[in-house]
Design a protein around this motif. Structure first.
Motif, PDB file in Angstrom:
ATOM      1  N   GLY A 636       0.818  -1.217   0.000  1.00 48.86           N
ATOM      2  CA  GLY A 636       0.000   0.000   0.000  1.00 48.86           C
ATOM      3  C   GLY A 636       0.845   1.258   0.000  1.00 48.86           C
ATOM      4  O   GLY A 636       0.515   2.247  -0.661  1.00 48.86           O
ATOM      5  N   SER A 637       1.941   1.231   0.741  1.00 46.76           N
ATOM      6  CA  SER A 637       2.777   2.433   0.823  1.00 46.76           C
ATOM      7  C   SER A 637       3.425   2.752  -0.520  1.00 46.76           C
ATOM      8  O   SER A 637       3.443   3.903  -0.960  1.00 46.76           O
ATOM      9  CB  SER A 637       3.837   2.265   1.913  1.00 46.76           C
ATOM     10  OG  SER A 637       4.691   1.172   1.602  1.00 46.76           O
ATOM     11  N   LYS A 639       2.370   1.827  -3.478  1.00 42.54           N
ATOM     12  CA  LYS A 639       1.329   2.217  -4.437  1.00 42.54           C
ATOM     13  C   LYS A 639       0.903   3.667  -4.219  1.00 42.54           C
ATOM     14  O   LYS A 639       0.677   4.419  -5.181  1.00 42.54           O
ATOM     15  CB  LYS A 639       0.130   1.285  -4.302  1.00 42.54           C
ATOM     16  CG  LYS A 639       0.371  -0.108  -4.860  1.00 42.54           C
ATOM     17  CD  LYS A 639      -0.847  -1.001  -4.670  1.00 42.54           C
ATOM     18  CE  LYS A 639      -0.583  -2.409  -5.220  1.00 42.54           C
ATOM     19  NZ  LYS A 639      -1.744  -3.298  -5.002  1.00 42.54           N
ATOM     20  N   LEU A 640       0.781   4.066  -2.944  1.00 43.75           N
ATOM     21  CA  LEU A 640       0.408   5.448  -2.636  1.00 43.75           C
ATOM     22  C   LEU A 640       1.481   6.424  -3.138  1.00 43.75           C
ATOM     23  O   LEU A 640       1.160   7.451  -3.762  1.00 43.75           O
ATOM     24  CB  LEU A 640       0.206   5.610  -1.131  1.00 43.75           C
ATOM     25  CG  LEU A 640      -0.132   7.026  -0.638  1.00 43.75           C
ATOM     26  CD1 LEU A 640      -1.463   7.473  -1.248  1.00 43.75           C
ATOM     27  CD2 LEU A 640      -0.186   7.069   0.884  1.00 43.75           C
ATOM     28  N   LYS A 643       1.215   6.681  -6.895  1.00 43.95           N
ATOM     29  CA  LYS A 643       0.097   7.492  -7.372  1.00 43.95           C
ATOM     30  C   LYS A 643       0.344   8.982  -7.142  1.00 43.95           C
ATOM     31  O   LYS A 643       0.053   9.818  -8.014  1.00 43.95           O
ATOM     32  CB  LYS A 643      -1.185   7.060  -6.672  1.00 43.95           C
ATOM     33  CG  LYS A 643      -1.680   5.697  -7.136  1.00 43.95           C
ATOM     34  CD  LYS A 643      -2.965   5.290  -6.436  1.00 43.95           C
ATOM     35  CE  LYS A 643      -3.450   3.925  -6.944  1.00 43.95           C
ATOM     36  NZ  LYS A 643      -4.700   3.504  -6.259  1.00 43.95           N
TER      37      LYS A 643
END
Length: 679
Positions: A636-637, A639-640, A643
């Motif tokens: 998640g980190s 990917k964030l 983005k």
């Protein structure tokens, strides 16, 4: 006048069995090319244990008669801050007695093994293991600090794992050794927590230094709670003892450990390893005396084990399992004595029990050999006339176990019952009932086994699994002693001599040692009792008028008549009217099912605790690891970040007028913000 002991001599006690084990394990197995044969292997290991026993006996003599003591550090492994991790010995009455018990029983087992494992392919490996076990147990009992105690504690657990699963091609043996290993890990988790709390709050692992700070520990509470720190420490330590000394509910491993060869049943599960927990609590008596909550807990657990494990012995048909459940029950008696602050009585029973229980286990092994490896007592009978030495020694062991006056077990067992009766702890009421009822139960199942094996009609031809007993793949080997292959036969001298040598202390050791061990100064400086709060030993001393008077007075006491009743009822039910047990079994079928399933403790462990732990582990893996850690935090980190980077990259157009516009808009927003603040 007190004198010191020689450090080199003491060091030789554990090192002699270690050297024998190393030579047998390296040069007597495939690992080292099988350089030495069977005869040299058992000679070296027996010599090592014999040296250890002789030196231990000399040490005991110096301690008992000359007041000799030893408490020194031999080697400092490392120092972390102010915490020293050392190897050292503390030798006093408690240690010297344990050294002699461990080495003597081990010596008898080594001799016995020559006959019992005669044709086994793992002969040399077995001798290496039992000598290594002797070394580990000696390091445990001789330690003067908790680090070395824990080393010995884990070492005996490891070697017991190897010995229980010695026949590693048997699925039942592999299951049993894994079960023992896992259950002991539960207890050891509590044990290391207790040691850790002592190290954290006392700042030392040395016994003497920690006991000197016991008063300071008693004034503290566990951070974040209102619990007394010393109570938490003692209960954590005792949880370790519950695993090692097989107390309810951590008892489930010991009966299954009978899957190993019979000699290790005597060595590990009668005389030494399972008593390590009893020894540890007695050694830690300066701490346990500070917490009545812990003492009540210990007494309750011991009472449950003493009574309810005895019930299970009644319905067992495997000769070794009857003796195994007897061990569980007697360990419960020792634990009850610890809870009553009668530490010396518990250790006294530990000593007497070591001799007669090792005798009973080795006697059972002799019967198994003589019966061509049939272990089911329902298919024995009349063995007395074929195996006279095994018969008489087993009878002496059984009489000691049930507490017959003048036998060793009588003096220790009756002292426990009296100590509980004199205790004023809240748990003493239930414990008193349990130990008294246990006297009848012990006598009943002990002589049920004795009568079915040695008396009555011969039932050898009724065995549907003839020649396919517990040690099936070794039956043919052990049968080859030049006897009639169809009937029972006496065992060879290497088996019967240890039986005779164990029978002698089983009869006389209690009579000889009760006065100095319980009411003299034998355990001076080794065991501490707060006489102002716990006056059980003082009351026992007032009532003691010598071993003869104690034995004579016993015929008027409840334990004697309960034991006699157990023998008589067993005699009637299994020799005079064998239809009674069958009728009672039908009438009490639900109770029999409960006992046959061992209170469903194995089912609970396997289907609730094990499955629950597995479900929890799967949940932590799938939710905690895969979703939260891998999915949210790790994946998640990035990917964030990806983005945000992709979006911010679009702002970098390369056109000057875009940047000028952004600067003008920024200045406008800042000016608007400051104007708003000044209003």
């Amino acid at each position: 006048m007190s004198q010191s002991l020689n450090a080199s001599t003491l060091l030789a006690v554990p090192l002699a069995p270690l050297v024998g084990s190393a030579l047998a394990g390296i040069f007597g197995t495939q690992f080292g090319g099988n350089w030495i044969g069977r005869r040299l292997t058992h000679t070296l290991t027996i010599l090592g244990v014999l040296i250890a026993f002789i030196l231990s006996a000399a040490t005991l003599n110096s301690v008992a008669n000359d007041g000799a003591r030893f408490n020194e550090t031999l080697y400092t492994w490392m120092t972390v801050g102010g915490l020293k991790m050392e190897v050292g010995f503390m030798v006093d009455g408690l240690t010297a007695m344990m050294m002699c018990v461990v080495t003597f029983v081990s010596l008898m087992v080594h001799l016995y093994t020559i006959g019992y494992m005669e044709e086994d392919e793992g002969y040399n490996r077995f001798f290496a293991y039992i000598s290594l076990f002797t070394f580990s147990m000696l390091m445990l009992v001789m330690s003067n600090n908790m680090l070395q105690l824990f080393f010995g504690w884990e070492a005996v657990g490891l070697v017991s794992y190897l010995l229980i699963g010695f026949w590693f091609n048997k699925p039942t043996a592999i299951f049993a050794n894994m079960k023992a290993f896992l259950v002991n890990r539960v207890g050891d988790f509590g044990f290391i927590l207790g040691i850790g709390l002592i190290a954290a709050f006392a700042g030392t692992l040395n016994y003497t230094e920690a006991f000197a700070k016991a008063g300071d520990l008693a004034a503290l509470t566990l951070p974040g709670t209102s619990w007394m720190l010393v109570t938490v420490i003692c209960i954590c330590l005792f949880i370790g003892a519950m695993g090692k000394s097989a107390q309810f509910p951590l008892h489930v491993w010991l009966p299954d450990s009978m899957e190993g060869p019979t000699p290790i049943s005597a060595l590990i599960h009668a005389a030494t390893m399972v008593t390590a927990g009893i020894f540890m609590v007695a050694r830690m008596s300066p701490l346990f005396e500070l917490s009545e909550t812990a003492l009540n807990f210990i007494m309750t657990i011991g009472a449950i084990t003493a009574l309810f494990m005895g019930f299970l012995g009644i319905i067992q048909n495997d000769i070794k399992r009857v003796v195994a459940y007897s061990t569980l029950s007697q360990l419960g008696y020792m634990t009850v004595a610890l809870g009553a602050s009668a530490y010396s009585v518990a250790v006294f029973h530990l000593m007497t029990h070591a001799f007669f229980k090792a005798l009973l286990f080795l006697g059972a092994g002799s019967v198994i050999m003589g019966m061509h490896h049939n272990q089911d007592i329902r298919y024995m009978g009349g063995v007395r006339k074929y195996m006279p030495i095994t018969w008489i020694t087993s009878l002496l062991g059984s009489l000691a176990l049930i507490g017959t006056p003048f036998f060793s077990g009588f003096y220790s067992k009756d002292s426990i019952i009296e100590a509980v009766a004199e205790s004023h702890l809240p748990a003493a009421g239930f414990a008193n009932f349990a130990v008294l009822a246990g006297v009848f139960v012990t006598a009943f199942y002990s002589f049920r086994m004795y009568f079915l094996v040695f008396h009555g009609k011969e039932r050898y031809d009724q065995n549907p699994e003839a020649h396919h007993g517990h040690d099936e793949h070794h039956a043919d080997h052990h049968d080859d002693h030049g006897h009639d292959s169809h009937g029972p036969h006496e065992s060879p001298w290497v088996v019967t001599v240890p039986l005779i040598l164990l029978a002698i202390p089983s009869v006389v050791i209690g009579y000889m040692t009760i006065d100095p061990m319980l009411f003299g100064e034998f355990f001076k400086d080794a065991i501490f009792v707060d006489a102002d709060k716990h006056h059980v030993m003082h009351e026992l001393a007032d009532a003691f008028h010598g071993p003869v008077a104690m034995a004579m007075h016993a015929v008027t006491s409840a334990p004697f008549w309960l034991a006699l009743a157990g023998v008589v009822v067993s005699w009637y039910m299994y020799l005079i009217n064998p239809a009674v047990p069958a009728a009672m079994g039908r009438a009490l079928r639900p109770l029999v099912v409960l006992l046959e399933n061992k209170y469903f403790m194995d089912w609970i462990n396997e289907n609730i605790l094990a499955r629950g732990a597995r479900a929890l582990g799967n949940g932590l893996w799938k939710v905690g690891d895969r979703i939260l850690i891998d999915g949210l935090l790790v994946n998640g980190s990035w990917k964030l970040v990806g983005k945000v980077s992709a979006w911010s990259r679009k702002l970098q157009t390369g056109y000057l007028y875009h940047y000028a516009l952004v600067m003008i808009l920024g200045i406008f927003l800042l000016m608007t913000y400051f104007v708003w603040l000044n209003k």
